[in-house]
Write a protein that holds these residues in place. Sequence first.
Motif, short mmCIF file in Angstrom:
data_model
loop_
_atom_site.label_atom_id
_atom_site.label_comp_id
_atom_site.label_asym_id
_atom_site.label_seq_id
_atom_site.Cartn_x
_atom_site.Cartn_y
_atom_site.Cartn_z
N LYS A 46 -73.53 42.36 40.38
CA LYS A 46 -72.75 42.37 41.62
C LYS A 46 -71.31 42.77 41.31
N GLY A 47 -70.75 43.65 42.15
CA GLY A 47 -69.36 44.04 42.00
C GLY A 47 -69.11 45.20 41.05
N GLU A 48 -70.17 45.76 40.48
CA GLU A 48 -69.98 46.90 39.59
C GLU A 48 -69.76 48.19 40.39
N PHE A 49 -69.16 49.19 39.73
CA PHE A 49 -69.07 50.55 40.28
C PHE A 49 -69.74 51.45 39.26
N VAL B 11 -74.69 46.50 48.68
CA VAL B 11 -74.62 47.70 47.85
C VAL B 11 -74.34 48.92 48.71
N ILE B 12 -73.41 49.78 48.21
CA ILE B 12 -73.23 51.08 48.86
C ILE B 12 -73.79 52.12 47.91
N LEU B 13 -74.70 52.95 48.44
CA LEU B 13 -75.39 53.94 47.63
C LEU B 13 -74.95 55.32 48.10
N GLY B 14 -74.20 56.03 47.19
CA GLY B 14 -73.72 57.35 47.57
C GLY B 14 -74.50 58.43 46.85
N GLY C 10 -64.96 44.00 46.43
CA GLY C 10 -66.12 43.21 46.02
C GLY C 10 -67.49 43.86 46.20
N LYS C 11 -67.52 45.07 46.81
CA LYS C 11 -68.82 45.71 47.03
C LYS C 11 -69.35 46.32 45.74
N THR C 12 -70.67 46.27 45.61
CA THR C 12 -71.32 46.96 44.51
C THR C 12 -71.50 48.41 44.93
N ILE C 13 -71.06 49.35 44.06
CA ILE C 13 -71.14 50.76 44.42
C ILE C 13 -72.02 51.49 43.41
N ILE C 14 -72.97 52.26 43.90
CA ILE C 14 -73.74 53.15 43.03
C ILE C 14 -73.56 54.56 43.54
N LEU C 15 -73.06 55.42 42.64
CA LEU C 15 -72.74 56.78 43.02
C LEU C 15 -73.62 57.73 42.23
N ILE C 16 -74.42 58.52 42.91
CA ILE C 16 -75.25 59.51 42.23
C ILE C 16 -74.47 60.82 42.28
N THR C 17 -74.25 61.45 41.12
CA THR C 17 -73.47 62.69 41.14
C THR C 17 -73.83 63.56 39.95
N HIS C 18 -73.56 64.85 40.09
CA HIS C 18 -73.75 65.73 38.94
C HIS C 18 -72.39 65.99 38.28
#
Lengths: 240, 405
Positions: A30-33, A160-163, A189-197
């Motif tokens: 929780k709370g990771e980027f 979770v925010i999933l980008g 405090g939001k957990t963020i997961i960012l998919i990117t190239h």
Amino acid sequence: MIQLKNISKIYGKDGQQVKALDNANISIAKGEFVAIVGASGSGKSTMMNILGMLDRPTSGEYYLENKEISTLTDDELAKIRNKKIGFVFQKFHLLPKTTAIENVELPLIYSDRKDIRKLAVDALAKVGLSNRGKHRTNELSGGQQQRVAIARALVNEPEVILGDEPTGNLDSKSGLEVVGVFQELNRSGKTIILITHSGEVAEHANRIIRIHDGKITEDYKVEKPLDARTELAELKKAIN
Amino acid sequence: MNKIKIIESSFRILRRNKLNTFFMILGIVIGIAALSLTFSLGKSAEKQLTRKVKNLFNPNNILVTSGRVELESGRSSESSMTNLEIEDIEAIMNEVRGITMYDVIQATPERDVIFSNKNIPTAINGGMAEGEMVWRRSVISGEYFSKAEEKSSARVALIGTKIAKKLFEGSNPVGSQIRIGTVPFTVKGVLEERGIDPHGTDLDMNVIVPITTLMNRLMNVNYIAGAKFELEDASMTEEIAGKITSVLRERHSLNNNETNDFSIVTPVVVKEIIGKMNRVFTLFLPLISGIALLVGGVVIVVIMLMSVSRRVSEIGLRKALGARSQEIMFQFLIEAAVVSLFGGIIGLAIGLVGAGVFMSSMGLTFFIPWETILFGVLFPIIIGVLAGIIPARKAAKQDPIEALS
């Protein structure tokens, strides 16, 4: 928060099988980027679909808050997505000819939340678009559209925010702004997961996971993440 | 799920796709307009018919006619039997209790009715002085012929308003001399207006003379075509009809194995005839219109299937954001229902205006059956929901990944 155990995803029938994901293990607190980085065809889109519960793994286990979810029905997954995950897509996926505020309300329609309009107004304020609520999405710039999409992802207060390549369709300044919004959300405090190239976008995260040919090849902490706010300030200075 | 918000967004989508919405509505409009038009016309015609038949035939009436009458969809084709006589009717009156009054029936084929140089061909009816009460038709000027005139075969005639208008062109016909064929008659009175009867006969073209005058001076026969009886008590009709039958069979010396040479029409029979005609009006015509409505439903299915294919990405997005299958289905069903309800209301309005125009041009009294309103609102919703099911299921099954990529 999220735990993937030995996740594999195999496409195609016997003979012509493609392993999009091969025994992937990820644990996100929780709370990771986290930035998940990979070239196209690396399996990162499949990873995004599985993390977002839009798709099921062929094998392996997915724990969300210590609950195994790969055995749930489609409708149960829909409810979890609605509550726990906010999606931000590369192509924005806003409803055409519809106002910004109505787009932001969309997840709430499928929740049991009351005062939908007020929540949507608050979410738009968080991404700095308070004065654009009544504008139709096609009247907004790309950066603004993506911020509407972020407001939509935020509105139901997910964990979770999933980008998914959220900066892929934006110019560098708008892209930085969007990354800035993600960083700010993470600080709150939001957990963020960012998919990117893009390695550069990934450098804004606290942790980078690299995928190649369906396998996780690297998983490391970023010592000094870039700060989108200072970058933007420098960009402004350079222009002036 | 927030139903109101989903309904709101359905409206928004329908407004956005005006052409699609227009064609979906059009199909339903045509169907419902045809349905409500034919149904209210049918109902109005039925009402008119029932009222007219009631004028002629009350629940406490029995009609006896000579010969066997074939009752086919309300038309009677009489075999020319010549054995019913006034004496038969008098015998019935003597032997059967419960009959308050009666009139006999006989008529000529068309005869020329002549006044000065004008000439109108029409059938001449014969009746008794009691006809005024039995048929509930009095005179608007002059007076009905008397019992004495009936007994003495007096050459007096009662004429319908149209005959009066055509022959006398506004001047008072009472007391004038006319000729029927070659026989001179005095006009005794002008009959009340009655319009056209269910058989299509214009009752205002009637000429009525005393029965004896008709039989002796115009036709030279000793038989009558029938008689109409009025009973004390409507609940006695079947019983009295039975008694009349046995009196006539005895007088006509019919053996047990011979069929009746006369017919008895009771309110039950008349009801059957009216029922048959009404089915044409209120069942058959609306059934045809119902097919139009069905076509409207198919149009909705086709257009909505197209719309689902075009909106794959929207559906996928909604699912990704947490819409369950049933919520997607609900949205599409609402769209279909809204479209057809809207079409139904427009169709209903068009149908009823059309019915009004038809009714006034056909001389029917304007009347909207309550069922029309109910059907106009209920049918479209049912059709819309049924038509929406296939597209809605297709939409609900959409895989969010495919839809979003």
